[in-house]
Design a protein around this motif. Structure first.
Motif, mmCIF file in Angstrom:
data_model
loop_
_atom_site.group_PDB
_atom_site.id
_atom_site.type_symbol
_atom_site.label_atom_id
_atom_site.label_comp_id
_atom_site.label_asym_id
_atom_site.label_seq_id
_atom_site.Cartn_x
_atom_site.Cartn_y
_atom_site.Cartn_z
ATOM 1 N N GLU A 137 0.821 -1.199 0.000
ATOM 2 C CA GLU A 137 0.000 0.000 0.000
ATOM 3 C C GLU A 137 0.863 1.261 0.000
ATOM 4 O O GLU A 137 1.936 1.287 0.601
ATOM 5 N N VAL A 192 0.758 5.170 1.220
ATOM 6 C CA VAL A 192 0.057 6.127 2.075
ATOM 7 C C VAL A 192 0.580 7.523 1.745
ATOM 8 O O VAL A 192 1.766 7.823 1.954
ATOM 9 N N ARG A 234 -3.828 5.061 -0.013
ATOM 10 C CA ARG A 234 -4.606 5.593 1.109
ATOM 11 C C ARG A 234 -4.173 7.040 1.323
ATOM 12 O O ARG A 234 -2.988 7.325 1.470
#
Length: 273
Positions: free
Chosen positions: A162, A164, A215
């Motif tokens: 992921e 961020v 995210r």
């Protein structure tokens, strides 16, 4: 010719940890690994190179390895190698560096003057690995983060983790929601909405790396605090740096200095294009 990932070594445990990290990084990007030691004239360095090379050979990833001894100032030698490098990788503390968390003088000088991304391998073993499955990138208002965001997307892609994206903003409580026109009005009140800042920074790379989960995090705290807190659960922290106007080197600023000295995970300073 594929440009190498270059690691600066000095015999310290910190620099050997940087070698461990760099082996995996070189394998992820399929680039050669080049070990560099800058020695004082007349000082023997073959044993040090041999130890570092052996350490690289014990890693789980197989990479093409080379090494070199340069004589002279360590920071200048590494900056020179960075002109033709995928990135420069350094340990967080050298043999003669400060104790505790602070980055040594060589690492700080290289981070401030290199032409390529500079990685300072910080943190515990769990942060130097891939335990958290997260790459954090700091996003500024304006174009200062473009190259850093591209680098962070690529890292998240090759790590299959992921991304961020953190944008920090401290808004004065008394600031009006609609600032009056005119260049005289304080810059704080004329900044773009946080959502737009992130949209503009992420749009291009997100198109290229469609399979990367992103995210977004907007926080109203000082940027140093926001980045250090986000990095506590990350495998890598990425920040950008612009060129100094009229001077050689980069504008690291207080935020980058803080994360270089105190980040709990490896950190990359990416020069703006």
């Amino acid at each position: 010719m594929v440009i190498p990932l270059v690691v600066g070594i000095d015999g310290s445990e910190s620099s050997l940890e940087a070698v461990d990290w760099a082996v995996d990084e070189a394998a992820r990007h399929t680039v050669p690994l080049h070990l560099v030691h800058a020695a004082e004239p007349g000082r023997e360095a073959s044993d040090l190179i041999a130890v570092a090379s052996a350490r690289a050979g014990t890693g789980t990833a197989a990479v093409r390895l080379s090494s070199e001894v340069l004589y002279g100032d360590a920071a200048l030698a590494l900056i020179g190698k960075g002109r033709n490098a995928f990135a420069l990788v350094l340990g967080s503390r050298g043999l003669g560096g400060l104790t505790g968390l602070l980055l040594g003088s060589v690492g700080l000088a290289v981070a401030a003057r290199a032409d390529c991304p500079v990685v300072v391998v910080r943190g515990s073993a769990e942060h130097r690995g891939v335990r958290f499955g997260s790459v954090v990138v700091g996003v500024e208002d304006g174009e200062g983060s473009d190259t850093a965001v591209e680098f962070a997307f690529r890292e998240a892609h090759v790590r299959r983790c992921e991304l961020v994206a953190v944008h920090a903003r401290s808004t004065p409580a008394s600031a009006p929601s609609e600032p009056p026109p005119g260049s005289w009005y304080p810059r704080e009140a004329r900044r773009r909405p946080p959502a737009q800042v992130l949209d503009d920074a992420l749009r291009g790379p997100a198109e290229q790396y469609r399979n990367t989960t992103v995210r977004r995090r907007v926080v109203e705290v000082p940027a140093r605090q926001a980045l250090l807190e986000a990095a506590s659960g990350a495998d890598l922290l990425v920040v950008g740096a612009g060129k100094r106007h009229g001077h050689f080197g980069l504008q690291l600023g207080l935020i980058n200095h803080a994360v270089l000295h105190h980040a709990p995970c490896p950190i990359v300073v990416v020069p703006r294009k």
